[in-house]
Structures are given as structure tokens and as C-alpha cells.
Design a protein around this motif. Sequence first.
Motif, short mmCIF file in Angstrom:
data_model
loop_
_atom_site.label_atom_id
_atom_site.label_comp_id
_atom_site.label_asym_id
_atom_site.label_seq_id
_atom_site.Cartn_x
_atom_site.Cartn_y
_atom_site.Cartn_z
N GLU B 437 0.86 -1.20 0.00
CA GLU B 437 0.00 0.00 0.00
C GLU B 437 0.88 1.23 0.00
O GLU B 437 1.93 1.26 0.65
N VAL B 438 0.43 2.24 -0.72
CA VAL B 438 1.20 3.48 -0.77
C VAL B 438 0.35 4.60 -0.17
O VAL B 438 -0.87 4.48 -0.04
N GLU B 459 -9.02 3.26 -3.45
CA GLU B 459 -8.96 2.55 -2.18
C GLU B 459 -8.67 1.07 -2.41
O GLU B 459 -9.02 0.51 -3.45
N THR B 460 -8.04 0.48 -1.41
CA THR B 460 -7.68 -0.93 -1.56
C THR B 460 -8.80 -1.81 -1.02
O THR B 460 -9.53 -1.43 -0.11
N ASP B 461 -8.92 -2.98 -1.61
CA ASP B 461 -9.85 -3.96 -1.03
C ASP B 461 -9.04 -4.94 -0.19
O ASP B 461 -7.84 -4.74 0.05
N SER B 462 -9.66 -6.03 0.25
CA SER B 462 -8.99 -6.96 1.16
C SER B 462 -7.78 -7.63 0.50
O SER B 462 -6.85 -8.06 1.17
N LYS B 467 -8.85 0.05 -6.10
CA LYS B 467 -10.04 0.17 -6.93
C LYS B 467 -10.49 1.62 -6.98
O LYS B 467 -10.44 2.33 -5.98
N PHE B 468 -10.92 1.97 -8.15
CA PHE B 468 -11.49 3.31 -8.34
C PHE B 468 -12.72 3.11 -9.18
O PHE B 468 -12.69 2.45 -10.22
#
Lengths: 439, 638
Positions: B437-438, B459-462, B467-468
Motif C-alpha cells: 500500500e502506498v 482505495e484498496t480492497d482486502s 479500486k477506483f
Amino acid sequence: EHCQQPVVVMLRLVLLMVCVTSALGAHTLVLVDTLATRETHSIFLKSLQERGHEVSVKAADDPSLQLSRYGEYIYQNLVILAPGVEEFGGALSVETIVEFVDGGGSVLVAGSRDAADLIRELVTEVGVEMDEEGAAVIDHLHYDANDDGQHTLIASPSAGLIESEVMVGPRDAVPLLYRGTGLITDADNPLVLPVLRAPSTAYCYNPTQAITDYPHATGQNMLLVAALQARNNARVIVSGSLEFFSDAFIMASVQTPQGAFYERSGNGKVVEALSRWVFMEEGVLRVASVKHHLQGESEPPSAYTIKQDVEYKIKIERLEDGVWKPFLANDLQLEFVRIDPFVRLTMTPHPNGVFSVNFKVPDVYGVYQFKVEYNRVGFTRLFSTTQVSVRPFTHRQYERFIECAYPYYASAFSMMVGVFLFSLVFLHHKDSPPKHKSE
Amino acid sequence: DTTTTADMGRGALVILALLGASSALSPSTYLTPGDKERLKLVLDPAWSLSDLAQVLYASAGYKHLGQEIPNIEGVCNFVKSSATDGATVETLFLASSAGKALGCPIAASSASVQAVSDAIREGASSQELFHAVTAAANLGVDLDTAKVLRATQMALKKDDSVLSLGYAFHVGAQLKGEVGSIFERIEDAIVQADEVDGRILQFEGGLSITALVLSGAYKLAETTNKVPPIKPDQAVKFANYLMSRKSVQLSKGVYYLLEAVSMFTNNKFHVPVAITLASNVAVSAEAPNIQVRVTDLEGYSLGPLKVTADSATRVSDEVVIISKEPLVPLSAADGVYELDVMSRGPHRGFYRLVVSVDASDSRLVGHTDAQLTFKVLTAIDIQGVEIGTADSDQSTAPNLQKVTYPNTLPEVLVADQHQRVMLRFLVRDTASGRPTEVHQAFVKITHIESKREIIFVAETDSNDIYKFDIDVSSSMKEFGGVSGVYSIELIIGDASISNPTLWHIADLSLTFPESTIPSSPQDYTYKVRPEIHHVFRSPDPRPSTVMSTTFTVLCILPLFLLLLIWVKLGVNISNFPLTLSAVLFHIGLAGILALFCLFWLQLDMFSTLRYLLMVGIVTFFCGNSMLSNIATKRKENA
């Protein structure tokens, strides 16, 4: 006596010069957190002094602080280089500073990542919001090589500067160093000007926390330096970075991650230009004289008549280095207004600062105003109105001997001639002797 | 009130946290070449040779900075010419001290020796005594230690401020023999120092007083050969204060600062050690070593030392990657030690390095637990990038296309208000090969025409997939309802990645319904307004000249017809009575008609009425008389 005269002239000259310099010698109050700021920001303060400001540097919590005495302002300019101040000393407060701006005073405020609530409250009053405490402007693509690792020492490209030479000086390609918080303004507020926009890739967030909420300020919508020119022409500059004005940043070299190297940052020139602007040394206009009259005449009539040709002249001067000099622009407009503008024309500039325009008075009578309103980024708002009345034609000013009315003229005259002749004939006709009839 | 205390508490916590983060008790900076250059610039104006005190500050300062004094002969002559007979003790002090610093000691005249000796008297202030004693020492005048001591004690009795004590220390340091009575006063001064933030000690009054007292105390301690009553950590805190005032802009301040700093680099008791990073704060595969510089406050090496990295801890999760590792001296630069960090396979992020120096020299202080921060950079790449559109109602499967960095999708994506725009990607740490993650994963959408930009956060998922996803109709507000071609750019940035990226992924053509575009009136603030030219009412259309001429002729025709018929009928006026009244009546009538013409041509209503009255009355009476004459005549004829 002859010998004394030159002395008198000299004395007068000296007096005159004193007057001129004292006009320039604005009183400027500089508030600092610690007196060490006087040293870290010496170039900025020295440039103020060199330009004739009477600079007094005081701690922001000095209990003797006051802006006005006996209802008059003792300072024309206020510089707040004290982001950490929790409460102003003496008679100073956010309210008095806002009153000071209302009274036409100029204010320059610098914040920081950890700016106190007081400073945040103050800048909110001028339409600028500082991002929340701890948030810093971060740009992973535009940082300086001297950055401490978090990419919070921004080398902001000069393309983010507002397009106004009056405010930020001539444009060059040198980036500006910035470390501090981001500023948020309402884009619909025309009085707040974006002096320096952050690069597109910048954002404002706490560098040690992961981004969970949408950042309050991102990209070009985030300002690094904002300016307000209020309706009373009072000027305020807000920067989220105290260091933006510091000697360290002014003298620093800039090295971008892309490899470009600059011997000196652009801060020095911009800080100088901005302080000249905010303290009313640059971009100040005034109306020197207004003249209007019929073309070919030199004095205004008591009232204009519709369809007359009128000439309007306005002389505008600009303050340059403390002297009023002729102003030149090719976008000054005159409006001839009766509730709504009936005529709006661009005026022709002349080298002596006079702008002139000729036009024909509209064919609608009433009370009009010659109105010149010049509102351009960086300049004080220029506004001048002159009221005149415009009346309709008198009965003698209408057209005579209209060709298509000739039948009417002719019938009237023929009737008159007829009446005269008929009355002559009717009264004095002598019948021929009746004998003729009997024959 | 509870809230304010809570706020204050939080403020204190913040301050504590900041302190913890900044550094432990060890000078974190020294006089860098840049600092020295700036200090030199502050001193330079003195060479205009207008002020003796400035010349002293500059000469002594240049000596400390190791700079060559320009035009040294001229400066010497200026100093010598200042110390003429009749000069004050202060001038003699300045001139002799400057002479000493310049290396051209000025000769003592009998008058100046006398003046200096006279100045050492009971009742003089400690500053005056300092000037006199220093001048005497510089001029080579022998002093009676007991007399000076007595005078100094008297001065201190009168004024025992820190400043006065500071001067007394300098007096004591220049005396021969037993000066213990002054040495004992050092402690009195040191206890008066104020502590700021737990890492700075200073005297009220600022740089010059602090520096004066410090240099005086250490010089006096060296003279008496006793350890000054200053604890090592106090010495470090004083050193921190001096370093915090590097930015001083007054030549006097520079002089005092340099005096105190050079005293701190060269005395028998305490030499604070500055442990600083010599390398870039970032460590990466290309530059795997962290370099630490160990110097005195002037930036000079302290000779070969044993430098140890006590620990290196990742700030985010307190993982220790190094403990008790020796640093290797760098052969190329004296006083610089390095350590290979990357060989430990650290994860990217910020690390806290604690460095200590083993001091064989007992004078060194502030050499343990110096905290430095460095960061480990790794490269990232962006993988599995899919971009496309889908229907809002999810009636059909999303139409996603793959893109690889640094290419731009060749075709323009098209979306309207019934669709969503989607982007998926994975950020992979190339060192570990795992998703990461950044801090900054933004999607910037710019309207190409107006350059207006809208920024979204991906945003990141699990599964750590970024995702955007925007619904075009619900994000109409962000876009301002402006249709057109937008460019989609991905910004990936983090303080601990070596390749922050701005990537133009694709172009997107958005269509919003026309009616939703808010029609705001054009804003002319700060702009030139459009010109307005008044449109004058056009005159009513008129019949042609031919028409009017024809009708004019037609109107006049009856009159001619009348005359013609009259002529034919043989009309005459033979009955015209040759009386005055008849003539006047007809002239009057003609006059009235002429008056009407004049009224039409030039007269106004009132003058016309006036003339009409005059002509009218005459015409009336004449007409009356003429008509009655005619009537009588007709009766007669009948």
C-alpha cells in the motif's frame, strides 16, 4: 536677503523630501513567536526596511500590543509570522485585526503545519481555511533534495503562480520552496486570489498516517499562498508556510527529483513582490481627474441632449516607487449608465495617463452616469461615476421642412391664399350690368 | 475549563511526541560550510572600516572561521590609528583585541597604560574591569591580581547579574595566581540558565550573554585548572542553544557565537559531539549505505573513533533490523562512518537509527544515543491495470481493458450518465514482490479543454487491489456537469518509494445530459466586459419624393383651378372702395396670414400672439368699418 533665499529654498526642499519619505514610511508591525524569527527572516524584514517601512518586531503575546491609539491606527501594515501564538497580547485579537482590515490595513499572515487555532480563526475571517493540525503539503513528485524524507519540502513549479506581474513579479521558471499546510478557499469567492497553487500531484495530509479520509485539499484546488483584496482595497496575504518567507528558503538552491538544479529558489523574488503588493506599494491606482464635454468644446453643458456627440476623458495614475505616474492600459472601459448601461466602450489610452472616448448620447432621456469601473487582478478597484442629465429635443430642435410634408404645407398656403383672394373677390366683386342678361 | 486543560494536555503530548521524534540529547547539527559562509557575510560590512567594534567582531570571527582578512594592512592601520592617546579604555580594549586577532599587536603608549591602570579601581563595573583587564593583557601591562580581584568582588557585590558574572569570569581568566573566589561564582551563573523543551539551556538575554558566560566560565576553569561546575548534559544543552542560533544576523552575535563555539571545540573539559547524517536520508538498492558524520560543533573531525549503531528501528511497527553494529570509517572523508543497511533486507519505510560513539577522550559529551532518521526506498511497479466502463444497473458485465505502464489506452473510453467508470490496479513492491500500500494512490481526471481537474482517491480492497469506481450520474457535481474529453491520470506516491509515478492511463469522453448543465451568468470579475453600442431608434419610413411632390401639386391645383374659373367668369374687384379702412383691412388680413407663416418659420407662440393682437385689432376695426360701409352702400343701391 538675496543670500538667504537659496537657504529658504533648500529648507523647503528638505521639508518636501521629509514629507515624501514619511508618506512612504509606512508603519509596519511584525509579530513573531520568538525573537529568533527576526534572524531567520532577516532578508524579508530588511527588504521592508530598505523600502522605507518603519518596522517594529514584537512578540505576538507582548502585553503592550495595540494597533490603534485614540481611534487612529498606529500601523498601516501587520505581519504575523507567529503560527504558534495561542493568544495575542495586549489589545490585539482576531476581531481587532478584522477591524483593522475593514479600516483598510494590510495584513500578511504565515501559518505552519502546527499553526494555532488563533491563526486558523484569523485566516478563516479572510476566506481562507488552513488544513487541520498536523497535515502537511506532500508531493512525491515535486520535492526538493534537502527534504527530510517525508516529501514535505515542496519545490512548487512557478507555473502555479497567479498570472499577475503586479502581484508576483516577472515570471521565471524557478521553483518555489514551501513547507507547511495547505490552504482551502471557496472558488466562488472572487475576492480571494490563488497566488500560488499547489502542483497537481500534491495533497495535504498527515505524512505519518495512512490516507483513510479524502484529503481536504488536493492538487491545484489546494493553495499554498492566497491573497484577499477586500472591497475596500485592503489586502491580505495568507501563506501556509512560515518558512516560505525565511532566509533559509530564499537563499536555498533547489534540486528537483527530475534532476533540474537551480542556484537560488524563486522565493526571494516572489516574497519581495508579494510584500510590495500587500503593503500597497504595487498595483495601486487612482483617478486623478475626470472631464466630459461636447465634442469640440471644453466645458460640460448643464445637460446633454439626446444624440449629441460627447467626449469623456479620465486621467488615471499608478503608484510606482512611491510616485504617482501615468497609467497605461488598453482595457479600460467607460459605461454610460441609466440603471443599465446604454453604452460600454473601451477607451483609448494616451501616454500622459489620460483615457478618452467619443460617443453619441443615446436617444433615451433621463439621468445618466459616466461610470468607469476597473477591476483587474492585482490592482486596486478603480471606480468613478459622474452624474449628468440627458434631455429630449426642444421643439425647435426637431427636423424642419420635411419633404413628405410638402402636401400639407402646400394645402395650408393655398388655403390661406384662397381665403385672402376669396374675401377680396367676395366683398368687392361688381356684377356686370344686368342689361347684359336681359339682352 | 476542563476542555482547555484537556487541550493543554494534548498540546503537551504533541510537544513531547515531537521532541521524541526530533532527537535525543545530542547536537543534531554543526556549523556547516554554508553556515560559515553566511556568518562571514554578516561580518563582511565591517571591512568598510567605519566602526572599531565591528572590525574587532569581524577580525576575531574571520580568525575562527579560518578566513583570510582582506586588506589586512589597511585594517591594522585603522586599528592602530584608533588607539591614539586619550582613547577611552573601551576603545583601547577594542583596538588591542582587534590587533591581537589581526596579528598586528598595537604598541602601548604610556598614556594608554596609565588609562588602563586607572580604570582598574574599586567601584568600576565588571564590564569596565573586563575591558581594562583585557586591554592590559593585550598591551602587555602587568596587573596586580589582588587589586583586580578586590575590584571585581566589589563590582559583583554591586551587580551580580549573569552578565556581570560573565564579565567577571573573563577578568578572572586573564589573571595570574589564585582566582578561586571568582571560579566559585560559576555555579551561581549556571543555575540561572533557563531550560527550553528539555534540550536547550540559555540565559535570559539571549545569545551574547549565554556565549559570554560560557566562554568566560570555561576559560576561567582552564586558568584555575579545575573542572567547571557544568554537567556534561548541561554542556550539551548549551551547545544545542548555540546551534539553534546559527542564523544570527548581527556581527556582535556572530562574534560571540563563534567565540563560544570555538571554546566548545577546544577546551579541557567538555567537547560536545555533533552526530549527523552525512548521506542522503534515503537508502535504496542503488545507495545501500547510511553515512554518519561525527564532528565537533565547528564540523571538524574528532579523530578516529569507534562508532556503533545501537539500533535501527522501523518507526511504523518498531521492528528492529540492526542492533549493536559497528560503523566503518570512510576512508575518503574524515569523521564519516558508514553502515550497509540494505544488506539486512529492510522493508521500505522510515527507520530510527541510534548511534553512540565510544569516547576514549573523556572530554566528549553528547556522544551517546544520538537519534537519526533514515528511510529505506524500494521501487514499485503497477500491475494488473484494468480500466473500463460498466452499466450503472449492472445489467451487463463490465467492459474492462488491460493497460500496461507506461502506455496510454489507444482508444478513448466513452461513458454517459447511465454508466460507471472503473479502474483496478495493483501496486507491487519490486524488492519483496508482494502487493503493497502506498500513501498516495490518486486518480486525477482533467477536463482537457478547461484544464479543470478532479482528484479521486483509489482505495484498496482486502486483496490489496486498488479500486477506483465512479458512477457518472452521481458524480455529476464533481464534474460540474461539463461534457467533453477528460484525461485519466494515476498518481502513485509515497515517501518510501524510489519511483513515484504520474501515469496517463486513458482518455475518457463523458456525456452529461444537456439540461443538467447549470447556466450560470458569465462572470466578468477581473475581465473585460463586452462592448455595448447603443442602437438608436430608426426613423419612421417616409413616402417617396415623387409621391409628396405629386400630392403637393394636387393640393395646389384647386387654387389654380379657382383662379382659372374666376378669370373665365370675369371676376373683378371693381367695387373696391377706395377708403382707408378697406385698404387697411385687406393689408391686415394679409398681415395675419403672413404672421402665421412667420410663426411657422421662426416666431414663437407669444410673440406671434402679441403681433396678432396688434394687427388683429386694426384689422377688426377696419373690417367693421369697411363692412358697414359696404352694407350702407348696398342699402343705398337697393
